[in-house]
Design a protein around this motif. Structure first.
Motif, PDB file in Angstrom:
ATOM      1  N   LEU A 135     -21.666 -36.408 -29.750  1.00 39.51           N
ATOM      2  CA  LEU A 135     -20.464 -36.269 -30.357  1.00 39.51           C
ATOM      3  C   LEU A 135     -19.658 -37.764 -30.526  1.00 39.51           C
ATOM      4  CD1 LEU A 135     -18.435 -33.224 -29.538  1.00 39.51           C
ATOM      5  CD2 LEU A 135     -19.312 -33.918 -31.793  1.00 39.51           C
ATOM      6  N   LEU A 136     -20.009 -38.471 -29.523  1.00 35.56           N
ATOM      7  CA  LEU A 136     -19.253 -40.079 -29.322  1.00 35.56           C
ATOM      8  C   LEU A 136     -20.269 -40.889 -30.143  1.00 35.56           C
ATOM      9  CD1 LEU A 136     -18.789 -40.253 -25.444  1.00 35.56           C
ATOM     10  CD2 LEU A 136     -17.103 -40.168 -27.168  1.00 35.56           C
ATOM     11  N   TRP A 137     -21.334 -40.585 -30.385  1.00 34.99           N
ATOM     12  CA  TRP A 137     -22.101 -41.664 -31.136  1.00 34.99           C
ATOM     13  C   TRP A 137     -22.171 -41.447 -32.658  1.00 34.99           C
ATOM     14  CZ3 TRP A 137     -23.840 -46.427 -29.717  1.00 34.99           C
ATOM     15  CH2 TRP A 137     -23.845 -46.527 -28.343  1.00 34.99           C
ATOM     16  N   GLY A 138     -21.948 -39.981 -32.856  1.00 32.61           N
ATOM     17  CA  GLY A 138     -21.811 -39.640 -34.233  1.00 32.61           C
ATOM     18  C   GLY A 138     -20.341 -40.050 -34.886  1.00 32.61           C
ATOM     19  N   ALA A 139     -19.591 -39.795 -33.916  1.00 31.41           N
ATOM     20  CA  ALA A 139     -17.878 -40.178 -34.337  1.00 31.41           C
ATOM     21  C   ALA A 139     -18.049 -41.871 -34.675  1.00 31.41           C
ATOM     22  CB  ALA A 139     -17.162 -40.072 -33.199  1.00 31.41           C
ATOM     23  N   GLY A 140     -18.600 -42.540 -33.624  1.00 32.70           N
ATOM     24  CA  GLY A 140     -18.557 -44.106 -33.740  1.00 32.70           C
ATOM     25  C   GLY A 140     -19.401 -44.574 -34.775  1.00 32.70           C
ATOM     26  N   GLY A 141     -20.656 -44.063 -35.151  1.00 35.17           N
ATOM     27  CA  GLY A 141     -21.485 -44.335 -36.220  1.00 35.17           C
ATOM     28  C   GLY A 141     -20.679 -43.710 -37.722  1.00 35.17           C
ATOM     29  N   GLY A 142     -20.126 -42.612 -37.584  1.00 37.35           N
ATOM     30  CA  GLY A 142     -19.376 -42.208 -38.807  1.00 37.35           C
ATOM     31  C   GLY A 142     -18.470 -43.116 -39.049  1.00 37.35           C
ATOM     32  N   ILE A 143     -17.495 -43.438 -38.150  1.00 45.96           N
ATOM     33  CA  ILE A 143     -16.260 -44.214 -38.529  1.00 45.96           C
ATOM     34  C   ILE A 143     -16.686 -45.813 -39.101  1.00 45.96           C
ATOM     35  CG2 ILE A 143     -14.223 -45.299 -37.432  1.00 45.96           C
ATOM     36  CD1 ILE A 143     -14.085 -42.859 -35.722  1.00 45.96           C
TER      37      ILE A 143
END
Length: 247
Positions: A135-143
């Motif tokens: 979730l963290l890496w997905g959120a960071g990459g998505g943002i």
């Protein structure tokens, strides 16, 4: 009976330690309240404005050094020092990039601290933890992908596109390693720091033209994140010295 007496003694010791730590944090609460009372972002950049803004972080540096000593300058105390430098730079808009560099170094020092031995006994992984990493890496990459078109329209896209990408990598890495420690305060501090920085990015790069109470959100979450990380590091250090599990 001896076991009961020992348990009661340990409880008193933990309570006394918590009270002392709270007293050490009083300057942080007072200086943070002063910052919001004066609301420095609305004033002209000045040394006084910088001093009021960094005072809460400086007080946390004192707390961490008081408990963990000079060794923490290569860890959380050092990260707080770099954060204070970043806070100072952000008072002057033309020093925004330098402020980013300071905070990137702060996240790097926090990450190194979370890899030290006092956290190692709490690093067993689970499916839930791996899901949080995702979730963290997905959120960071998505943002970052969401920010990219706005970064390309910034005055210096050749600088900000890679700089923000590198910064996003470091803050997500810090939050991931904070989660890896399984220390509740450190974990929450890492997550809140991500919220603070990404909220700032949305405003800084004009993704959101107007956000009600945007600066309040950024600074409240920022001070909260720094406090949680500092207290978490102090608790981890005390637990290591006592040879006891963290609370």
């Amino acid at each position: 009976m001896d076991i009961l007496e020992t348990y009661a003694y340990d409880r008193r010791q933990r309570r006394n330690t918590s009270c002392i730590l709270f007293l050490f944090l009083l300057p942080f609460f007072a200086s943070a309240a002063l910052y919001f009372y004066l609301w420095i972002p609305e004033s002209a950049p000045s040394i006084l404005a910088a001093g009021v803004k960094v005072a809460p972080v400086l007080s946390l540096i004192f707390v961490v050094l008081s408990y963990n000593g000079g060794r923490s300058l290569l860890g959380v105390a050092g990260g707080l020092v770099m954060s204070a430098g970043g806070d100072t730079c952000l008072i002057w808009p033309h020093l925004f990039l330098l402020g980013m560099v300071c905070f990137a170094l702060a996240h790097l020092l926090y990450s190194l601290s979370f890899l030290t031995s006092r956290y190692s006994s709490h690093t067993s992984s689970s499916c839930g933890l791996y899901f949080l990493y995702l979730l963290l890496w997905g959120a960071g990459g998505g943002i970052y992908v969401y920010l990219l078109p706005f970064l390309q329209k910034s005055p210096d896209p050749e600088v900000y596109v890679p700089a923000v990408g590198g910064y996003a990598f470091l803050i997500v890495l810090m939050a991931t390693l904070a989660a890896r420690t399984r220390h509740p305060l450190v974990l929450l501090g890492g997550l809140v720091f991500m919220v603070s920085d990404f909220t700032l990015a949305l405003q800084q790069f004009k993704v959101v033209e107007h956000m009600d109470h945007g600066r309040h959100i950024v600074m409240t979450t920022y001070y909260l994140a720094q406090m949680l990380i500092a207290i978490g590091d102090v608790e981890a250090s005390m637990a290591e010295q006592a040879g006891a599990p963290q609370i």
